[in-house]
Structures are given as structure tokens and as C-alpha cells.
Design a protein around this motif. Structure first.
Motif, PDB file in Angstrom:
ATOM      1  N   ASP A  85      35.522  15.457 -44.728  1.00 52.66           N
ATOM      2  CA  ASP A  85      34.741  14.263 -45.036  1.00 52.66           C
ATOM      3  C   ASP A  85      35.700  13.095 -45.226  1.00 52.66           C
ATOM      4  O   ASP A  85      36.891  13.292 -45.490  1.00 52.66           O
ATOM      5  CB  ASP A  85      33.905  14.472 -46.303  1.00 52.66           C
ATOM      6  N   GLY A  86      35.167  11.899 -45.093  1.00 52.85           N
ATOM      7  CA  GLY A  86      35.931  10.681 -45.344  1.00 52.85           C
ATOM      8  C   GLY A  86      35.355   9.936 -46.525  1.00 52.85           C
ATOM      9  O   GLY A  86      34.134   9.786 -46.633  1.00 52.85           O
TER      10      GLY A  86
ATOM     11  N   ASP B  89      35.364   6.401 -48.324  1.00 54.90           N
ATOM     12  CA  ASP B  89      35.697   4.976 -48.285  1.00 54.90           C
ATOM     13  C   ASP B  89      35.652   4.439 -49.704  1.00 54.90           C
ATOM     14  O   ASP B  89      34.605   4.483 -50.375  1.00 54.90           O
ATOM     15  CB  ASP B  89      34.698   4.237 -47.396  1.00 54.90           C
TER      16      ASP B  89
ATOM     17  N   THR C 216      40.091   4.426 -46.293  1.00 56.38           N
ATOM     18  CA  THR C 216      39.383   5.699 -46.282  1.00 56.38           C
ATOM     19  C   THR C 216      40.374   6.844 -46.456  1.00 56.38           C
ATOM     20  O   THR C 216      41.450   6.830 -45.858  1.00 56.38           O
ATOM     21  CB  THR C 216      38.607   5.873 -44.962  1.00 56.38           C
TER      22      THR C 216
ATOM     23  N   LEU D  84      40.707  10.768 -45.717  1.00 55.60           N
ATOM     24  CA  LEU D  84      40.157  11.935 -45.031  1.00 55.60           C
ATOM     25  C   LEU D  84      40.554  13.177 -45.812  1.00 55.60           C
ATOM     26  O   LEU D  84      41.738  13.380 -46.118  1.00 55.60           O
ATOM     27  CB  LEU D  84      40.675  12.014 -43.598  1.00 55.60           C
TER      28      LEU D  84
ATOM     29  N   SER E  73      39.856   3.599 -41.359  1.00 54.75           N
ATOM     30  CA  SER E  73      38.426   3.909 -41.382  1.00 54.75           C
ATOM     31  C   SER E  73      38.217   5.252 -40.700  1.00 54.75           C
ATOM     32  O   SER E  73      39.132   5.812 -40.096  1.00 54.75           O
ATOM     33  CB  SER E  73      37.617   2.817 -40.677  1.00 54.75           C
ATOM     34  N   GLU E  74      36.987   5.749 -40.803  1.00 51.34           N
ATOM     35  CA  GLU E  74      36.640   7.013 -40.149  1.00 51.34           C
ATOM     36  C   GLU E  74      36.437   6.760 -38.658  1.00 51.34           C
ATOM     37  O   GLU E  74      35.394   6.255 -38.242  1.00 51.34           O
ATOM     38  CB  GLU E  74      35.368   7.602 -40.762  1.00 51.34           C
TER      39      GLU E  74
ATOM     40  N   SER F 202      41.628   8.560 -36.031  1.00 49.70           N
ATOM     41  CA  SER F 202      42.111   8.891 -37.371  1.00 49.70           C
ATOM     42  C   SER F 202      41.888  10.367 -37.680  1.00 49.70           C
ATOM     43  O   SER F 202      42.741  11.019 -38.297  1.00 49.70           O
ATOM     44  CB  SER F 202      41.412   8.008 -38.405  1.00 49.70           C
ATOM     45  N   TYR F 203      40.756  10.921 -37.238  1.00 53.04           N
ATOM     46  CA  TYR F 203      40.536  12.357 -37.433  1.00 53.04           C
ATOM     47  C   TYR F 203      41.473  13.182 -36.551  1.00 53.04           C
ATOM     48  O   TYR F 203      41.892  14.267 -36.943  1.00 53.04           O
ATOM     49  CB  TYR F 203      39.078  12.716 -37.155  1.00 53.04           C
TER      50      TYR F 203
ATOM     51  N   SER G 192      31.034  19.472 -41.471  1.00 53.82           N
ATOM     52  CA  SER G 192      31.064  18.021 -41.649  1.00 53.82           C
ATOM     53  C   SER G 192      29.648  17.487 -41.823  1.00 53.82           C
ATOM     54  O   SER G 192      28.665  18.230 -41.762  1.00 53.82           O
ATOM     55  CB  SER G 192      31.720  17.357 -40.434  1.00 53.82           C
TER      56      SER G 192
ATOM     57  N   HIS H  82      28.102  12.286 -39.099  1.00 51.43           N
ATOM     58  CA  HIS H  82      28.740  11.057 -38.636  1.00 51.43           C
ATOM     59  C   HIS H  82      28.945  11.148 -37.118  1.00 51.43           C
ATOM     60  O   HIS H  82      29.130  12.245 -36.559  1.00 51.43           O
ATOM     61  CB  HIS H  82      30.076  10.877 -39.350  1.00 51.43           C
TER      62      HIS H  82
ATOM     63  N   LYS I 202      30.634   2.842 -41.426  1.00 49.05           N
ATOM     64  CA  LYS I 202      31.886   3.407 -41.906  1.00 49.05           C
ATOM     65  C   LYS I 202      33.094   2.716 -41.304  1.00 49.05           C
ATOM     66  O   LYS I 202      34.210   2.923 -41.749  1.00 49.05           O
ATOM     67  CB  LYS I 202      31.933   4.908 -41.609  1.00 49.05           C
TER      68      LYS I 202
END
Length: 454
Positions: A146-147, A149, A161, A163, A181-182, A186-187, A206, A209, A393
Motif C-alpha cells: 500500500d502507499g 500519502d 508517499t 510505499l 506519488s503512487e 515508483s512501485y 493490494s 488502485h 493519488k
């Protein structure tokens, strides 16, 4: 006389008045016991002595109330609510009955009628309880991601954010990473670090999103899988999406603890940027896991070795798509016109699809069956306007970029409206002889006519 129904208060009055009549209690004492005035006690005593104990009963007992509502009205109102307003609340239903049916009933009266008829349930009755889900048995069987913020640096820096990757069986923090940010990239970055440290888990868990799940499952275009899902599929890792935040409660509770403890740890360390915060996260994870991690029910570690060479991960952690090549060896990509340079390979690609690879560093490649294709970019310099769609997000990061761009230079003047061009007057009147054809005829006439004698 028959059976007489009395309340407890009335029976108590009869007993006290009997004692006053028998001389065992004074009227003043009776007034203190009953909470009445002495005058009222004498009045009740007079009625008691003349008419008996039945006269003490309240005179309105057995009579209809002054605000009594006819049962037919109640039945009519309940029938209307059941037929037309069954999913309305009592307040809104009472308003509609008054507006549309000229039937005025107080909301509390209607609430009681709806509850008695089984149409309305109180908030307490409507409560739903989420049954706790048992932990998985082994480490690496299910990883919740999950992210969060949050203003991690408080007023010392912008919001960002975090992670979070947490093991479902042990509540162990497996990977945490500060990002802007998500987003998919970034993931990808956090996933790359996770795989290097632990290997491949069985599945990730998850929310819904758009990084993990295609919002419109019935869309005719697309393949029904996100870029993150495609990367996990190549790594043979499953992705599961929870239907509610309670279903992934372990990572949600971890976020709540992190928003308390990690914020204070960063404040004590005087950290105000993501790079410095990411540098101290490994030490924080060790302290967190020592305090909050649980022992698994089984000692097996279900993480697996990588099934792909490390140098090939570059092609996995990127945005992949397909583009149809037109007759001019050109196609559109991200508001740009891509033109393939003609050679022996690209000459035969008209009417076929080529693979696009967009990498985190901004590089762009196009391939046909794994072979790179030379290309050039024809950029129309299209700018993203205020009408561009921005996910919630990503909003913080987008606003930070917009503020930075606004500080660089003033905005360029742009016209609005449907008409793309505007008429610019030339000052010449069109009397029928200014057309191109008329001017050509006059020029030809001038050429053929004899010159004037001088």
C-alpha cells in the motif's frame, strides 16, 4: 365495579392517603412524601374520602390522545413509503409525503412506523462487522502492499508517499520506500529492491488502485492488465486486489503506526527530504520488526529465487505497449508523432504492430521481435492543459510540478473557443474583381492590349 388498572404512582398515593385518613400521618408529611403541595393533598384526600380509591386514577386513562392519528392514515403512509420510498430515510420520506401527497407526518412518527413495518433499520442495526481473517502460515506467502500519502516531514518539506510492503504471516516490514506519488515506476523501484533483498513471494495483496487493477474491466481496447500486473506475470508472482480496506488491515494498521512513529523519528533526526529519509529507513525497519513482528505458524520461507536474469529486469520494469505502424511508417505515442527510419526491417512493418518500451529515465525504444528500430520524433509541442485527468493519488506531485513550472516563466497567451483560426482584415474591399480569377483576367488583358501612344 370490575378490574381497575392503576399506575404505581397512583397506588402509592392511595396508600399515603389511607394513612392520613387513619390518622397515622399528617397532611404536611404526606405532601413531602408525594412531592405535592399541602393544598393538593387536601384536594386528593377529599376525593378519596368521597368517591373511593378508584377516583384517584388519572381521568384521561383509556381515552384517546389529543394528537392521536387515525390508523387509516398510518396505513396509507406506510403503503406509500413501501411502494415509492422504501430506500428513503425517515426525514426525506416525510418531506416527500408532504410535498407530493399532502400528507404531513413528523419525521419521528414516520421513523417509528417504518421501524414497526420493517422498512427502516436504525444505524446500530445497519452496522456491518468485518470478520477477522487468519494470518497466512508462512513467510512470503502473501505480501500486503500500500502507499501512504502523508506529511512525513511535517512543515519541513512537501508531502510525499511511503510505499509499504508487509508480510501477512508475520507483520514484518519487508520493504519501505519514500516516493513522490503512487505510480507504476515508483512501485517498480520498490519491487526491484524487494526482489533483490528477499526473492519472489507467492502473491501481493493490494487495493484497487489503477496501478494494480484496470478500472474498466469491460473496455474494448487494452488487454485488461496493468503494467505492474504484466511485470508480476513475467516474474510468476500473483497480484490480488482487496474489496475493502479492512481486508488488508495489517498494512493499514502499519501505516497508522508509521504515521506516528516514523514522523517523530524523522523529526528527531532533522530529516526533511526523501533521499535522506530513504537512507535511514533500513535502521528503522530493524527496530520496528523487533518490536511488532510476529513468529509465523510454520517456519517455511516461501520466497523463491529469481526466474529471470538481472540484466533482463530492465525490460520488465518499464512501460510496455504496442503501436500500429501506418503507411508512412509513423504512429502516435504520448502526444508525439514517431516516424520510423526506413531500412530493410522497417520497410516491411506497414500494417503491423511494434513493441514500445518506456523506461524510468525517460528513454524510449521501439522493437520488432526483440530488434531495436531506429526512429525520429516529430513533436507538435502539445501541452497538457487544465482539462487533463489527474488521479487523486498523483495530485500532490502534479501540483508541485505545476507550481515549479509557474515560477519559471509567465504563461503563454492562448485563445479559447472552438474556432482555431481568426480572420485578419486586409483593408481591401471585395467588389467581385479581387478574386484570383478576375486578377488573372485583368493581367492577361493588360498584356494583349497595345501600349498607349506617347
Amino acid at each position: 365495579m370490575g378490574l381497575v388498572i392503576m399506575s404505581e404512582r397512583e397506588l402509592n398515593r392511595i396508600e399515603v392517603l389511607s394513612q392520613v385518613t387513619q390518622g397515622r400521618m399528617t397532611a404536611v408529611t404526606a405532601a413531602n412524601v408525594l412531592g405535592l403541595s399541602r393544598r393538593q393533598v387536601h384536594r386528593l384526600l377529599k376525593i378519596f374520602q368521597s368517591d373511593g380509591a378508584a377516583a384517584i386514577r388519572h381521568k384521561a386513562r383509556g381515552r384517546r390522545s389529543n394528537n392521536w392519528i387515525d390508523p387509516a392514515v398510518r396505513e396509507f403512509a406506510v403503503t406509500l413509503v413501501r411502494e415509492k420510498y422504501s430506500d428513503f430515510g425517515p426525514t426525506f420520506a416525510a418531506e416527500k409525503l408532504a410535498e407530493d401527497h399532502d400528507l404531513k407526518v413528523s419525521r419521528e412518527t414516520l421513523r417509528k412506523w417504518m421501524k414497526d413495518a420493517g422498512i427502516w433499520l436504525s444505524r446500530k442495526q445497519r452496522r456491518t462487522f468485518h470478520q477477522p481473517r487468519l494470518r497466512r502460515e508462512c513467510l512470503g506467502e502473501l505480501i500486503q502492499i500500500d502507499g501512504s500519502d502523508h506529511h512525513w516531514f511535517e512543515d519541513r518539506g512537501p508531502a510525499c508517499t511511503l510505499l509499504v510492503f508487509i508480510d501477512d504471516a508475520t507483520s514484518t516490514l519487508m520493504q519501505v520506500r519514500f516516493v513522490t506519488s503512487e505510480s507504476t515506476f515508483s512501485y517498480f523501484e520498490a519491487l526491484d529492491l524487494y526482489l533483490a533483498a528477499h526473492g519472489r513471494p507467492v502473491a501481493f495483496y493490494s487495493d484497487k488502485h489503477t496501478v494494480f487493477r484496470v478500472a474498466n474491466q469491460s473496455a474494448k481496447s487494452g488487454h485488461g492488465m496493468t503494467q505492474f500486473g504484466r511485470a508480476l506475470n513475467e516474474l510468476n508472482i500473483e497480484i490480488l486486489c482487496a474489496n475493502s480496506s479492512q481486508a488488508k488491515g495489517r498494512v493499514e494498521r502499519a501505516n497508522r503506526i508509521l504515521q506516528d512513529r516514523l514522523v517523530k523519528e524523522l523529526r528527531l533526526a532533522g530529516i526533511s527530504d526523501m533521499d535522506a529519509a530513504n537512507a535511514v529507513l533500513p535502521g528503522f525497519m530493524e527496530r520496528y520488526n523487533a518490536k511488532f513482528a510476529k513468529a509465523p505458524r510454520r517456519a517455511d520461507n516461501l520466497h523463491r529465487l529469481m526466474n529471470i536474469e538481472p540484466d533482463r529486469l530492465r525490460d520488465v520494469f518499464c512501460l510496455r505497449d504496442e503501436r500500429y505502424v501506418g503507411k508512412q511508417l509513423a504512429f502516435s505515442f504520448e502526444r508525439q508523432r514517431i516516424i520510423l527510419i526506413e531500412n530493410e526491417i522497417t520497410r516491411d512493418l506497414v500494417g503491423k504492430y511494434v513493441d514500445s518500451y518506456a523506461f524510468p529515465d525517460g528513454r524510449l525504444e521501439f522493437r520488432w521481435k526483440g530488434v531495436g528500430l531506429p526512429y525520429s520524433v516529430f513533436d507538435k509541442d502539445q501541452r497538457v492543459t487544465h482539462a487533463a485527468i489527474t488521479e487523486n493519488k498523483h495530485l500532490s506531485a502534479v501540483l508541485e510540478h505545476i507550481k515549479a513550472e509557474q515560477d519559471k516563466a509567465p504563461p503563454m497567451p492562448r485563445r479559447a473557443g472552438k474556432q482555431k483560426t481568426r480572420y485578419e482584415p486586409t483593408g481591401r474591399r471585395n467588389d467581385g474583381w479581387n478574386s484570383k480569377l478576375a486578377r488573372r483576367a485583368k493581367a492577361k488583358l493588360a498584356e494583349t492590349s497595345p501600349p498607349d501612344a506617347g
